[in-house]
Design a protein around this motif. Structure first.
Motif, PDB file in Angstrom:
ATOM      1  N   ALA A 246       0.838  -1.205   0.000  1.00 54.02           N
ATOM      2  CA  ALA A 246       0.000   0.000   0.000  1.00 54.02           C
ATOM      3  C   ALA A 246       0.873   1.255   0.000  1.00 54.02           C
ATOM      4  O   ALA A 246       0.564   2.237  -0.681  1.00 54.02           O
ATOM      5  CB  ALA A 246      -0.935  -0.005   1.203  1.00 54.02           C
ATOM      6  N   GLU A 247       1.964   1.219   0.739  1.00 50.65           N
ATOM      7  CA  GLU A 247       2.859   2.376   0.768  1.00 50.65           C
ATOM      8  C   GLU A 247       3.562   2.581  -0.577  1.00 50.65           C
ATOM      9  O   GLU A 247       3.816   3.707  -0.983  1.00 50.65           O
ATOM     10  CB  GLU A 247       3.857   2.238   1.909  1.00 50.65           C
ATOM     11  N   LYS A 248       3.847   1.486  -1.289  1.00 47.86           N
ATOM     12  CA  LYS A 248       4.410   1.620  -2.641  1.00 47.86           C
ATOM     13  C   LYS A 248       3.384   2.270  -3.564  1.00 47.86           C
ATOM     14  O   LYS A 248       3.741   3.091  -4.411  1.00 47.86           O
ATOM     15  CB  LYS A 248       4.820   0.258  -3.190  1.00 47.86           C
ATOM     16  N   SER A 249       2.122   1.900  -3.404  1.00 46.56           N
ATOM     17  CA  SER A 249       1.064   2.505  -4.208  1.00 46.56           C
ATOM     18  C   SER A 249       0.950   4.000  -3.899  1.00 46.56           C
ATOM     19  O   SER A 249       0.839   4.826  -4.809  1.00 46.56           O
ATOM     20  CB  SER A 249      -0.275   1.807  -3.927  1.00 46.56           C
ATOM     21  N   ILE A 250       1.011   4.346  -2.632  1.00 45.67           N
ATOM     22  CA  ILE A 250       0.952   5.750  -2.226  1.00 45.67           C
ATOM     23  C   ILE A 250       2.129   6.523  -2.810  1.00 45.67           C
ATOM     24  O   ILE A 250       1.973   7.618  -3.352  1.00 45.67           O
ATOM     25  CB  ILE A 250       0.930   5.869  -0.684  1.00 45.67           C
ATOM     26  N   LYS A 251       3.316   5.929  -2.722  1.00 47.08           N
ATOM     27  CA  LYS A 251       4.526   6.593  -3.247  1.00 47.08           C
ATOM     28  C   LYS A 251       4.430   6.794  -4.751  1.00 47.08           C
ATOM     29  O   LYS A 251       4.774   7.867  -5.261  1.00 47.08           O
ATOM     30  CB  LYS A 251       5.772   5.786  -2.904  1.00 47.08           C
ATOM     31  N   THR A 252       3.938   5.804  -5.474  1.00 47.20           N
ATOM     32  CA  THR A 252       3.783   5.935  -6.918  1.00 47.20           C
ATOM     33  C   THR A 252       2.830   7.069  -7.261  1.00 47.20           C
ATOM     34  O   THR A 252       3.139   7.916  -8.106  1.00 47.20           O
ATOM     35  CB  THR A 252       3.277   4.617  -7.536  1.00 47.20           C
ATOM     36  N   ASP A 253       1.678   7.108  -6.600  1.00 45.52           N
ATOM     37  CA  ASP A 253       0.713   8.179  -6.849  1.00 45.52           C
ATOM     38  C   ASP A 253       1.287   9.544  -6.494  1.00 45.52           C
ATOM     39  O   ASP A 253       1.108  10.521  -7.226  1.00 45.52           O
ATOM     40  CB  ASP A 253      -0.578   7.943  -6.064  1.00 45.52           C
ATOM     41  N   THR A 254       2.002   9.616  -5.388  1.00 43.26           N
ATOM     42  CA  THR A 254       2.607  10.874  -4.955  1.00 43.26           C
ATOM     43  C   THR A 254       3.665  11.337  -5.946  1.00 43.26           C
ATOM     44  O   THR A 254       3.728  12.523  -6.287  1.00 43.26           O
ATOM     45  CB  THR A 254       3.220  10.720  -3.551  1.00 43.26           C
TER      46      THR A 254
ATOM     47  N   HIS B 175       1.172   5.614 -19.392  1.00 49.44           N
ATOM     48  CA  HIS B 175       2.165   4.902 -18.575  1.00 49.44           C
ATOM     49  C   HIS B 175       1.967   5.239 -17.093  1.00 49.44           C
ATOM     50  O   HIS B 175       2.045   4.341 -16.238  1.00 49.44           O
ATOM     51  CB  HIS B 175       3.580   5.279 -19.027  1.00 49.44           C
ATOM     52  N   ASP B 176       1.720   6.514 -16.789  1.00 47.68           N
ATOM     53  CA  ASP B 176       1.469   6.909 -15.398  1.00 47.68           C
ATOM     54  C   ASP B 176       0.255   6.184 -14.832  1.00 47.68           C
ATOM     55  O   ASP B 176       0.288   5.657 -13.722  1.00 47.68           O
ATOM     56  CB  ASP B 176       1.236   8.424 -15.297  1.00 47.68           C
ATOM     57  N   ARG B 177      -0.818   6.171 -15.595  1.00 45.76           N
ATOM     58  CA  ARG B 177      -2.035   5.500 -15.148  1.00 45.76           C
ATOM     59  C   ARG B 177      -1.805   4.004 -14.944  1.00 45.76           C
ATOM     60  O   ARG B 177      -2.280   3.422 -13.976  1.00 45.76           O
ATOM     61  CB  ARG B 177      -3.159   5.723 -16.156  1.00 45.76           C
ATOM     62  N   THR B 178      -1.062   3.411 -15.874  1.00 47.03           N
ATOM     63  CA  THR B 178      -0.787   1.979 -15.779  1.00 47.03           C
ATOM     64  C   THR B 178       0.035   1.665 -14.540  1.00 47.03           C
ATOM     65  O   THR B 178      -0.269   0.714 -13.811  1.00 47.03           O
ATOM     66  CB  THR B 178      -0.055   1.487 -17.045  1.00 47.03           C
ATOM     67  N   GLN B 179       1.074   2.449 -14.295  1.00 44.47           N
ATOM     68  CA  GLN B 179       1.911   2.218 -13.113  1.00 44.47           C
ATOM     69  C   GLN B 179       1.111   2.369 -11.828  1.00 44.47           C
ATOM     70  O   GLN B 179       1.256   1.583 -10.883  1.00 44.47           O
ATOM     71  CB  GLN B 179       3.110   3.182 -13.107  1.00 44.47           C
ATOM     72  N   SER B 180       0.236   3.352 -11.794  1.00 44.17           N
ATOM     73  CA  SER B 180      -0.599   3.561 -10.615  1.00 44.17           C
ATOM     74  C   SER B 180      -1.525   2.372 -10.387  1.00 44.17           C
ATOM     75  O   SER B 180      -1.667   1.885  -9.257  1.00 44.17           O
ATOM     76  CB  SER B 180      -1.406   4.845 -10.782  1.00 44.17           C
ATOM     77  N   ARG B 181      -2.148   1.899 -11.455  1.00 41.58           N
ATOM     78  CA  ARG B 181      -3.056   0.750 -11.333  1.00 41.58           C
ATOM     79  C   ARG B 181      -2.313  -0.519 -10.934  1.00 41.58           C
ATOM     80  O   ARG B 181      -2.832  -1.338 -10.178  1.00 41.58           O
ATOM     81  CB  ARG B 181      -3.796   0.513 -12.636  1.00 41.58           C
ATOM     82  N   ILE B 182      -1.115  -0.705 -11.459  1.00 41.92           N
ATOM     83  CA  ILE B 182      -0.321  -1.887 -11.115  1.00 41.92           C
ATOM     84  C   ILE B 182      -0.030  -1.908  -9.619  1.00 41.92           C
ATOM     85  O   ILE B 182      -0.215  -2.924  -8.941  1.00 41.92           O
ATOM     86  CB  ILE B 182       0.983  -1.941 -11.938  1.00 41.92           C
ATOM     87  N   LYS B 183       0.451  -0.799  -9.103  1.00 40.44           N
ATOM     88  CA  LYS B 183       0.789  -0.736  -7.672  1.00 40.44           C
ATOM     89  C   LYS B 183      -0.449  -0.888  -6.794  1.00 40.44           C
ATOM     90  O   LYS B 183      -0.403  -1.547  -5.754  1.00 40.44           O
ATOM     91  CB  LYS B 183       1.513   0.578  -7.342  1.00 40.44           C
ATOM     92  N   LEU B 184      -1.570  -0.303  -7.214  1.00 40.91           N
ATOM     93  CA  LEU B 184      -2.803  -0.456  -6.454  1.00 40.91           C
ATOM     94  C   LEU B 184      -3.269  -1.912  -6.494  1.00 40.91           C
ATOM     95  O   LEU B 184      -3.710  -2.458  -5.488  1.00 40.91           O
ATOM     96  CB  LEU B 184      -3.888   0.470  -7.004  1.00 40.91           C
TER      97      LEU B 184
END
Length: 147
Positions: free
Chosen positions: A56-64, A80-89
């Protein structure tokens, strides 16, 4: 139970809440359950929760990081940004689901109601980043609006 959790902060909160609930329900040794078995379950719960919180913290860091990049450079959001965010979530959700397997495997079925309530309470607080597009809802689910 993790379906409505669309934000890393909320996933982290739900994982900790579910962990506390599962630890409180472990009980005492007796009736065929040894102290060693309870200790092993406690360790499993703590380990799975730590994995869920870390994801969850990796997901938060990616979004931040994406939000900071957008703010600093003024560039538009890329696919790419959206994809990375969805992957981490998705990874964070997966680790929460692995932790919930322990509740299903070791806990009484009456725990499901309590965990679902905790999930719904957390989902009410969930607010995805404004730049992330939410996937289309599955049939039978209410639509969410993107701000």
């Amino acid at each position: 139970m993790t379906h409505g959790l669309i934000d890393g902060y909320v996933l982290r909160e739900f994982a900790c809440s579910a962990r506390d609930h599962m630890l409180a329900r472990l009980g005492e040794p007796g009736f065929g359950v040894t102290a060693k078995a309870i200790g092993k379950r406690r360790t499993e719960i703590e380990t799975r929760c730590a994995e869920a919180v870390k994801a969850a913290e990796k997901s938060i860091k990616t979004d931040t990081d994406i939000e900071k990049s957008l703010r600093d450079t003024g560039r538009p959001v890329t696919q790419h940004d959206r994809t990375q965010s969805r992957i981490k979530l998705g990874e964070a959700r997966h680790y929460c689901q692995l932790m919930l397997h322990l509740a299903h495997g070791h806990g009484p079925r009456s725990d499901d109601r309590s965990l679902r309530t905790r999930s719904r309470e957390a989902a009410v607080k969930a607010e995805p980043p404004s730049w992330r597009e939410l996937p289309q809802p599955r049939s039978g689910e209410p639509e969410r609006s993107v701000r």
